[in-house]
Write an enzyme that holds these catalytic residues in place. Structure first.
Site: not given
Ligand code: GLP
Length: 241
Positions: A67, A136, A138, A143
């Site tokens: 992404d 959440n 995702h 989402e």
């Molecule tokens: C972002 C990314 C996700 C990732 C998520 C959790 O939203 N788009 O790919 O998994 O954050 O991030 P973290 O690992 O910092 O908790």
């Protein structure tokens, strides 16, 4: 599904890096699906260490990232292009032309999404997709409530995700409201999924995703339907399983 419980974040990173390294060693032309967020940083660090020791060679590897924020230039320090350069690409011998991250700046995001789907197909699909998970549920930027049927598309970020990511920006107002993300369908087409998760604050999310109903309300729950998932988490994150 295989689950590896590790003592802490460092051990989680090492275990996950072992799995990616095995993929690259066995298939030097692998297509790696990569992820951002703070969770996989340790994994990338470990791969860099093994590369520096001469144990890993990325010269024939291709990568596709999950992404990117809409509206951030690749050199913006919060763009995922920048993140990947800083935490991984800039430290190993991956050919820049073999690394793909969705373009968040194009004037016609839908065309860019179609092009990204075609890139993944032309590469022959993803051998192993690294995933983190949002609070959440995702994955990528898919989402809660999003259709499981989509490939790469533009999404509106939820308030919770904007809150979670505000810590990386000077203010909450600066967090982009949209992103381009591989869809659940693209993720499910990867031949293998490697999810990394760390910390007690994700324990309920992991429980909902892997033991609850499969529902678009918890995007990661679809992984229960994938035949080749490896979950690597520290004991705090996996405490509710
Ligand atoms: C972002 C990314 C996700 C990732 C998520 C959790 O939203 N788009 O790919 O998994 O954050 O991030 P973290 O690992 O910092 O908790």
């Amino acid at each position: 599904m295989k689950i590896y419980v590790t003592e802490n974040y460092q051990a989680m990173s090492r275990k996950a890096a072992n799995i990616v390294a095995a993929q690259v060693i066995l298939t030097p032309t692998s297509v790696l699906g990569l992820s951002t967020g703070s969770t996989p940083v340790g994994l990338y660090k470990q791969l860099i260490t093994w590369y520096e020791k001469g144990d890993l060679d990325f010269s024939q590897v291709c990568t596709v990232n999950l992404d990117e924020y809409v509206g951030l230039a690749p050199d913006h320090d919060q763009s995922y292009h920048y993140f990947m350069q800083k935490h991984f690409f800039g430290h190993v011998n991956i050919a820049p032309e073999n690394t793909y991250v969705p373009d968040g700046l194009v004037s016609d995001p839908n065309t860019a999404c179609r092009r990204y789907n075609q890139i993944i197909r032309d590469l022959g699909g993803i051998d192993i997709q690294v995933l983190g998970i949002g609070h959440n549920g995702h994955i990528g930027f898919n989402e809660p409530g999003e259709s499981f049927e989509l490939e790469t598309h533009v999404v509106n970020l939820s308030e919770r995700t904007i809150d979670a990511n505000a810590r990386f920006f000077a203010s909450r107002d600066e967090v982009p409201r949209q992103a381009v993300t591989m869809g659940i369908k693209s993720i499910m087409q990867a031949r293998q999924i490697l999810m990394v998760v760390s910390g007690g604050d994700k324990a309920d999310t992991v429980k909902a995703a892997f033991t609850g109903p499969v529902t678009p309300q918890v995007p990661a729950s679809i992984l229960q339907m994938h035949s080749n998932v490896i979950l690597v988490g520290d004991k705090a994150a996996l405490s509710q399983l």
